[in-house]
Design an enzyme around this catalytic site. Structure first.
Site: not given
Length: 537
Positions: A64, A275, A494
């Protein structure tokens, strides 16, 4: 399942010693040279998932918006969705298994997931334009074939295009043909239906030197004559995502290199796999204005609200945000447009899940990744109204039907998002400045604080309130009270031992002060390490 053949083939895709990776919302991502074994094993997993679901499964090789040197992989479930959470755990276990344990892990996954090993399997594969992607795609194919799976390699695709291919193959062509031309037709025809013959609009697109440039160039002749798309950072020179692309523009709050901008021209940027999308422009004084995912969601949901009022059929509309959404956008939607807004934890899977609770759910992260979801019941009702209603109601229903067709996938797609935005701006006669002026963003600041252990922080209320360590939320509350229109929250990363700090207030000076003070409280109360936070960052 020929485990001996798997073992022999796996030696050719050996796992580096000590490498541990975690499958998350974005799949696996790291330096490309560390991913050969992961790709092979995701080919294996895709076969098992295909057998278990009795459906076509997708494998996308991309990282990405990451630098060109990185790469990654993610699996696409039967309806074009992200991989189910339980299978994310299987992916992590399989990727991290030592060579001698690989056969046992495959058997364990097959047993836990009740996989019928006699079932046929079919996997479709796509890749972005990174130099490493073709080689890594071959590793996926090796994994698919050693387990007896069939495959089709689409080659170069945007991530949303692969989701489209999977969705079409598993819905018997109901939503279009599972080809690149089928994808272009599926989103260009409803866009053309929106456009009036007298519209003449120009849009400059920064393609991040990625796959979006190739695909936009291919589909230019599918656009209506009223929209002229000029491509920049098209991959002919420059590195993928380097000083360009949606993530760069959003993070640095400035235009990408390689694009020529004149005052008040509408420009947008895709990310490396197309995206995400953000818009922006320079005003007459040369000041840069960013139009991020919050304002995209506002434009689209406001238009949907108007159409729903026109058809008057009681369909529910909801906008889903994370805590990172600008407070001004939330207030505008709730107080001016009277659209209900809901907050979830950070991550597309949380937004997506919440959006599915409505007849029409809109979600966009501030980074420009998002979409519109229509329930099957809403889709059926709208298409029926588009055929049977009287003039004005039928016209509104037909517009909603076109939007359904533009968003006929289940994840964010920069190309279809762009077409919906351009259609709405044209229909409403809005300039980019008028769109930007719907509301004024509150100044905001994001900072990071290094801590010894990120697990000392836990949160609730969609990550907007701290549960532990004791006293931290009370300290944040006291600091927020000092400033007008202010809010702040903290959440653990995370993936690394840092705590992310977000602050908003009525001025940039107050915002920066609040962000610094909250960062200092985190450092003092949550085990900060290294240099203490400093004013001025």
């Amino acid at each position: 399942m020929d485990l001996d053949a798997v073992t022999k083939q796996s030696v050719l895709h050996a796992k580096p010693d000590g490498l541990i990776l975690q499958y998350g919302t974005a799949g696996f991502r790291t330096k490309a040279e560390h991913l050969d074994h992961v790709m092979f094993r995701m080919g294996l997993l895709a076969v098992l998932r295909s057998k278990q679901t009795k459906s076509t499964i997708g494998v996308m090789v991309t990282a990405s918006h990451n630098p060109e040197e990185d790469n990654g992989v993610k699996l696409v479930d039967p309806l074009g969705e992200m991989l189910a959470a339980s299978w994310e755990e299987h992916a992590t276990c399989l990727a991290n298994a030592e060579e001698q344990h690989l056969p046992r892990v495959l058997v364990d996954i097959s047993e836990k997931a009740a996989v019928d090993l006699h079932q046929d399997a079919f996997v479709v594969i796509g890749r972005d334009t990174r130099p490493s992607s073709e080689r890594l795609s071959q590793s996926v194919i090796d994994g698919v074939t050693v387990l007896g799976g069939q495959f089709y390699d689409y080659g170069l695709l945007t991530t949303p295009q692969l989701h489209y291919m999977v969705f079409c193959r598993n819905s018997n062509g109901q939503y279009g043909k599972a080809t690149v031309e089928g994808y272009y037709s599926s989103i260009s025809f409803p866009f053309q239906a929106f456009c009036r013959g007298d519209d003449h609009r120009t849009l400059k697109v920064d393609c991040a030197n990625g796959i979006g440039a190739l695909k936009l160039a291919e589909m230019k002749h599918y656009f209506s004559p009223g929209l002229s798309v000029q491509l920049f950072n098209d991959g002919t020179k420059g590195k993928l995502n380097h000083l360009c692309g949606a993530d760069f523009v959003k993070s640095h709050q400035k235009p990408p290199q390689g694009i020529e901008m004149r005052a008040n021209e509408r420009c947008c940027s895709f990310d490396g796999d197309a995206d995400r999308i953000v818009y922006y422009y320079h005003d007459a004084d040369g000041q840069f204005h960013l139009i991020d995912g919050d304002k995209i969601a506002t434009l689209i949901s406001s238009f949907l609200k108007e159409l729903l009022l026109e058809i008057g059929d009681g369909l529910s509309l909801g906008v889903v945000q994370t805590a990172y959404a600008n407070g001004s956008s939330t207030r505008y939607l709730e107080e001016v447009m009277k659209v209900p807004v809901y907050c979830t934890k950070t991550g597309v899977k949380h937004l997506h899940h919440k959006a599915q609770e409505f007849d029409i759910g809109v979600y966009f992260e501030a980074n420009g990744h998002g979409t519109v979801l229509f329930s099957k019941a809403a889709e059926t009702k709208i298409k029926q109204l588009a055929k049977e209603s009287e003039d004005e109601k039928r016209k509104a229903a037909k517009m909603l039907e076109n939007i359904i067709d533009l968003f006929n996938q289940t994840i964010g797609d920069a190309i279809s998002d762009m077409l919906v935005i351009e259609a709405i701006l044209a229909l409403k006669g809005l300039t980019v400045q008028q769109w930007d002026a719907l509301y004024t963003d509150l100044p905001n600041r994001q900072l990071k604080v290094k801590v010894a252990d990120r697990q000392v922080i836990s949160t609730t209320d969609a990550e907007r309130q701290v549960v532990k360590p004791p006293g931290l939320q009370e300290a944040i509350n006291d600091l927020v009270k000092k400033y007008r229109l202010s809010r702040a929250f903290v959440r653990p990363s995370g993936t690394e031992d840092i705590v992310r700090v977000y602050a908003e207030a009525d001025s940039q000076e107050n915002t920066d002060s609040l962000a610094y003070e909250v960062s200092l409280a985190v450092f003092q109360l949550a085990g900060g390490i290294g240099e203490r936070p400093q004013r001025g960052f």
